[in-house]
Design a protein around this motif. Sequence first.
Motif, PDB file in Angstrom:
ATOM      1  N   ASP A 131      -8.277  -3.090 -10.307  1.00  0.00           N
ATOM      2  CA  ASP A 131      -9.301  -2.188 -10.825  1.00  0.00           C
ATOM      3  C   ASP A 131      -8.749  -0.798 -11.132  1.00  0.00           C
ATOM      4  O   ASP A 131      -9.501   0.137 -11.363  1.00  0.00           O
ATOM      5  CB  ASP A 131     -10.447  -2.075  -9.811  1.00  0.00           C
ATOM      6  N   GLY A 132      -7.447  -0.707 -11.143  1.00  0.00           N
ATOM      7  CA  GLY A 132      -6.842   0.588 -11.435  1.00  0.00           C
ATOM      8  C   GLY A 132      -6.678   1.451 -10.206  1.00  0.00           C
ATOM      9  O   GLY A 132      -6.027   2.487 -10.263  1.00  0.00           O
ATOM     10  N   ALA A 133      -7.291   1.023  -9.096  1.00  0.00           N
ATOM     11  CA  ALA A 133      -7.148   1.802  -7.866  1.00  0.00           C
ATOM     12  C   ALA A 133      -5.741   1.627  -7.324  1.00  0.00           C
ATOM     13  O   ALA A 133      -5.156   0.547  -7.432  1.00  0.00           O
ATOM     14  CB  ALA A 133      -8.169   1.349  -6.830  1.00  0.00           C
ATOM     15  N   ARG A 134      -5.224   2.667  -6.756  1.00  0.00           N
ATOM     16  CA  ARG A 134      -3.882   2.600  -6.229  1.00  0.00           C
ATOM     17  C   ARG A 134      -3.924   2.343  -4.736  1.00  0.00           C
ATOM     18  O   ARG A 134      -4.804   2.815  -4.038  1.00  0.00           O
ATOM     19  CB  ARG A 134      -3.130   3.903  -6.519  1.00  0.00           C
ATOM     20  N   SER A 135      -2.942   1.594  -4.273  1.00  0.00           N
ATOM     21  CA  SER A 135      -2.855   1.361  -2.841  1.00  0.00           C
ATOM     22  C   SER A 135      -1.679   2.156  -2.292  1.00  0.00           C
ATOM     23  O   SER A 135      -0.785   2.562  -3.034  1.00  0.00           O
ATOM     24  CB  SER A 135      -2.672  -0.122  -2.555  1.00  0.00           C
ATOM     25  N   GLN A 136      -1.688   2.338  -0.995  1.00  0.00           N
ATOM     26  CA  GLN A 136      -0.644   3.144  -0.387  1.00  0.00           C
ATOM     27  C   GLN A 136       0.675   2.369  -0.355  1.00  0.00           C
ATOM     28  O   GLN A 136       0.786   1.342   0.312  1.00  0.00           O
ATOM     29  CB  GLN A 136      -1.047   3.534   1.038  1.00  0.00           C
ATOM     30  N   PRO A 137       1.686   2.845  -1.057  1.00  0.00           N
ATOM     31  CA  PRO A 137       2.946   2.107  -1.120  1.00  0.00           C
ATOM     32  C   PRO A 137       3.894   2.394   0.047  1.00  0.00           C
ATOM     33  O   PRO A 137       4.938   1.777   0.144  1.00  0.00           O
ATOM     34  CB  PRO A 137       3.558   2.612  -2.422  1.00  0.00           C
TER      35      PRO A 137
END
Lengths: 194, 210
Positions: B121-127
């Motif tokens: 959904d375009g949301a970024r996750s913590q890498p």
Amino acid sequence: MPAKIRKLVVQVDEIRSEMGKTVSPPTRKALAMAVIENPYAGHYAESLDELTAIGEELGGLLGSRCVEALGIAPEQAQSYGKAAIVGEAGELEHAAAILHPKLGAPLRKAVGKGAALVPSSKKQGGIGTAVDVPLGHKDAAFVRSHFDAIEVRVPGAPRADELVVILAMSTGPRVHARVGGLKAADIAQWDGLR
Amino acid sequence: MIDIRRVFFHAEDIFHEFGPPPATPLRRGYVAGVLANPYAGRYEPDILPMMAQLNEVGIELARGLLKHMDVPAERIEGYGKGALVGGAGELEHGALWHVPGGYAMRELLGWKGDHAAAGKDGARSQPGNALAIVASAKKVAGPGATLDVPLTHINASYVRSHFDAIEARVPGAPRADELVVILAMSTGPRVHARVGGLKAADIAQWDGLR
């Protein structure tokens, strides 16, 4: 009344070489400091018993913090020293009440034992004032190689109604000590002096 | 191979600053390494060889600081770095510390590279952790000089509660031909942080900024 501690600070200074000459093993010095409320700030009190009790409490707390920071067995601490900085609303005698009557016994316990007087300095000062904490051999005050001092200050302290109480220890003599005098190996009197 | 002549550790617990004490005191600390400045007293055009040699210094000091802080790496929320250059050196010599100091600390705290993966959904996750640039300060100074080392949140530079600074100094250093390189860490926000702005709990972009 236990000490009202606002801040505790522990520092370790490890010197590995000086003037291009290696120090082996490195000399390690520790400092532990507490920033506390001065219960007598702003008024004259005849009895300073509360500060004397605080001195006893901090002798143990800061003494063990130094030993822990150095990562040594208590008896491996070779020298010690103490100091206090009194904020503007206090008097120099407040530092004396903390440092002199009862701080020594728990400090000596923290370093195994210690026959020698704990050298001290005290001053009144504003926020961020530095103090030079004297260091001396813990078993014999005349051991010349261990006459030393370490400069310290706590940023932001003491405020006017605070005190900074400081204990210092070292694992060895001055780096490259070579001005003669009584050596630690030659302590013989065990009277705290020689 | 760079010899560290002297290492100075500082750790402090701040219980309160006259407001309500937090459940866990704020712990902050710094480590300072005192080194010979091989470029003191002259203009050396190519100083990059020293930057590579500083990598090991960075790793040693970062590990040493975390040990002296005596908390798990997961508890470090803020970081910063700095350098003091003795009088026979130039400010640019202090700049050599940016890369080795910053990356040593970021690696230690869990940095996995700059890539911030975008989800469906375009949301970024913590890498990973330590996504943010390590804030810094430096100056040319005499022995015993203080340096106010800035601290910011390790994952997002704009987290306002973690804008902080810790004053660092090493008595007697730097001498004219020395450098003092500094790393700093903290376990949380300013002790009574309450001036609004982005909160650590609201980091969402995972781009090192927000």
